[in-house]
Write a protein that holds these residues in place. Structure first.
Motif, PDB file in Angstrom:
ATOM      1  N   ALA A   1      -3.149   3.614   8.201  1.00  0.00           N
ATOM      2  CA  ALA A   1      -2.029   2.685   8.085  1.00  0.00           C
ATOM      3  C   ALA A   1      -1.921   2.117   6.672  1.00  0.00           C
ATOM      4  CB  ALA A   1      -2.173   1.553   9.107  1.00  0.00           C
TER       5      ALA A   1
ATOM      6  N   LEU B   1       5.707   7.713   8.668  1.00  0.00           N
ATOM      7  CA  LEU B   1       6.913   7.114   8.112  1.00  0.00           C
ATOM      8  C   LEU B   1       8.154   7.735   8.748  1.00  0.00           C
ATOM      9  CD1 LEU B   1       6.193   6.891   4.261  1.00  0.00           C
ATOM     10  CD2 LEU B   1       6.212   5.016   5.925  1.00  0.00           C
TER      11      LEU B   1
ATOM     12  N   GLU C   1       7.541   2.083   8.661  1.00  0.00           N
ATOM     13  CA  GLU C   1       6.208   2.516   9.051  1.00  0.00           C
ATOM     14  C   GLU C   1       6.180   2.574  10.576  1.00  0.00           C
ATOM     15  OE1 GLU C   1       3.225  -0.014   7.175  1.00  0.00           O
ATOM     16  OE2 GLU C   1       4.606  -0.299   5.488  1.00  0.00           O
TER      17      GLU C   1
ATOM     18  N   PRO D   1      -0.331   6.477  12.319  1.00  0.00           N
ATOM     19  CA  PRO D   1       0.641   5.914  11.386  1.00  0.00           C
ATOM     20  C   PRO D   1       1.400   6.981  10.595  1.00  0.00           C
ATOM     21  CG  PRO D   1      -1.426   4.708  11.279  1.00  0.00           C
ATOM     22  CD  PRO D   1      -1.682   5.916  12.117  1.00  0.00           C
TER      23      PRO D   1
ATOM     24  N   THR E   1      10.606  -2.297   7.510  1.00  0.00           N
ATOM     25  CA  THR E   1      10.750  -2.798   6.148  1.00  0.00           C
ATOM     26  C   THR E   1      12.028  -3.603   6.038  1.00  0.00           C
ATOM     27  OG1 THR E   1      11.866  -0.782   5.526  1.00  0.00           O
ATOM     28  CG2 THR E   1       9.489  -0.867   5.186  1.00  0.00           C
TER      29      THR E   1
ATOM     30  N   ARG F   1       4.641   4.347   1.277  1.00  0.00           N
ATOM     31  CA  ARG F   1       5.997   3.822   1.452  1.00  0.00           C
ATOM     32  C   ARG F   1       6.412   2.959   0.266  1.00  0.00           C
ATOM     33  NH1 ARG F   1       7.818  -0.883   2.596  1.00  0.00           N
ATOM     34  NH2 ARG F   1       5.847  -1.691   3.409  1.00  0.00           N
TER      35      ARG F   1
ATOM     36  N   VAL G   1      -0.596   4.870   4.318  1.00  0.00           N
ATOM     37  CA  VAL G   1       0.822   5.102   4.599  1.00  0.00           C
ATOM     38  C   VAL G   1       1.668   3.967   4.038  1.00  0.00           C
ATOM     39  CG1 VAL G   1       2.550   5.255   6.438  1.00  0.00           C
ATOM     40  CG2 VAL G   1       0.429   6.572   6.606  1.00  0.00           C
ATOM     41  N   ARG G   2       1.178   2.735   4.181  1.00  0.00           N
ATOM     42  CA  ARG G   2       1.920   1.589   3.629  1.00  0.00           C
ATOM     43  C   ARG G   2       2.059   1.725   2.118  1.00  0.00           C
ATOM     44  NH1 ARG G   2       0.846  -2.738   0.866  1.00  0.00           N
ATOM     45  NH2 ARG G   2      -1.407  -2.363   0.945  1.00  0.00           N
TER      46      ARG G   2
END
Length: 315
Positions: free
Chosen positions: A190, A266, A257, A264, A314, A197, A193-194
């Motif tokens: 996670a 996108l 996300e 996790p 987001t 992004r 991935v954050r």
């Protein structure tokens, strides 16, 4: 599997299990649903006396659907040779993270095949991609035994081989899975991935290169229905440049996300419609593989799911 009654309710109760088996064998919700319908059609075509003689309809249905999937896997290889670009499994949303569309009540939720598939480590996209590398017989033996714990004696009936031969097939398939390595905990995924992004939204190539393994590979599936790269993009620097280029030529995209097949990932939306689902494989804190699904026919479960709950996406 425990024996169930031969009544309508008892047989119908097997649907969830059959869908879970078929999706893992086929990697497609649509094909899994068709396989389940075919299996039930064969059950109801049986004479009543034959139905009553079957001690475990659940085991019978599992054998039948496994044989159906085995045949489909054989023909799928031929079909996928004609597929435009790379073929990837259909990604699934986690229904617990989504509000269903306005007017969709509990009945609609239950009727959606995607909602009945259990999201665990055996359906994450990285795992399903490894399954795609197996022969049809290896995949059936491995999924039925290692994922669903069916005995080799029952698997032998599906594959028309000896239990010993089925055991060897599962062992061969297991080596392919073991070669992939150890999965990264969800919390670690996670966070990476954050960061991806954020770097993608800010078009920060340097940050993306730092998050990507130098030998990373990105594979996209548009099915010839939407524009995307037809061949894998190799190398962290090239992938970062491609991602930033896409962001610059696709205004109005909104990155979220989201859980993709239980891990996790996108999701990209445009005007409230999901247009891209991305899943990531992470090795030693860096993204080593990216799978991007853009084929609209494979995003139907996401479009039925509705908008995410407030505060989970987001800005």
């Amino acid at each position: 599997m425990e024996p169930v009654g031969t009544g309508t309710d008892g047989v119908a109760a097997e649907r969830r299990q059959l869908l879970n088996v078929a999706y893992r064998l086929l990697g497609s919700v649509t094909e899994a649903e068709d396989a389940v319908q075919d299996a039930y059609a064969r059950w109801y075509e049986l004479p009543r006396l034959r139905q009553e003689s079957i001690l475990s309809p659940g085991a019978w249905l599992t054998t039948v659907i496994s044989r159906i999937c085995l045949d489909l896997l054989g023909s799928a290889r031929v079909r996928r040779e004609r597929y435009v670009g790379a073929w990837l499994p259909e990604p699934l949303p986690d229904r617990t993270e989504w509000h269903h569309a306005a007017g969709a009540g509990p009945a609609a939720t239950t009727a959606d095949p995607a909602d009945q598939i259990v999201l665990d480590e055996s359906v994450n996209l990285a795992f399903l991609v490894v399954l795609e590398s197996m022969t049809p017989a290896e995949r059936v033996a491995f999924v039925l035994h290692d994922v669903f714990r069916y005995p080799f004696a029952q698997i032998a009936e599906v594959l028309d081989r000896t239990p010993a031969a089925c055991k060897q097939l599962a062992a061969s398939a297991r080596r392919r899975v073991d070669a992939k390595g150890t999965a990264v905990p969800a919390t670690g995924r996670a966070e990476v991935v954050r960061q991806v992004r954020e770097a993608w939204e800010s078009k920060d190539i340097a940050a993306l290169v730092g998050l990507l393994d130098p030998a990373a590979v990105m594979t996209a599936d548009g099915g010839g229905l939407v524009g995307t790269v037809l061949r894998p993009v190799e190398g962290g620097a090239r992938i970062a440049q491609y991602m930033v280029a896409v962001a610059g030529t696709a205004p109005g995209l909104h990155l979220l996300e989201r859980s993709v097949n239980g891990v996790p990932g996108l999701v990209a939306e445009r005007a409230g419609t999901v247009v891209t689902v991305s899943s990531f494989d992470i090795t030693e804190g860096r993204v080593s593989r990216i799978w991007v699904v853009r084929n609209p026919e494979k995003l139907r479960p996401w479009r039925r799911a509705g908008r995410p709950a407030p505060g989970t996406g987001t800005p």
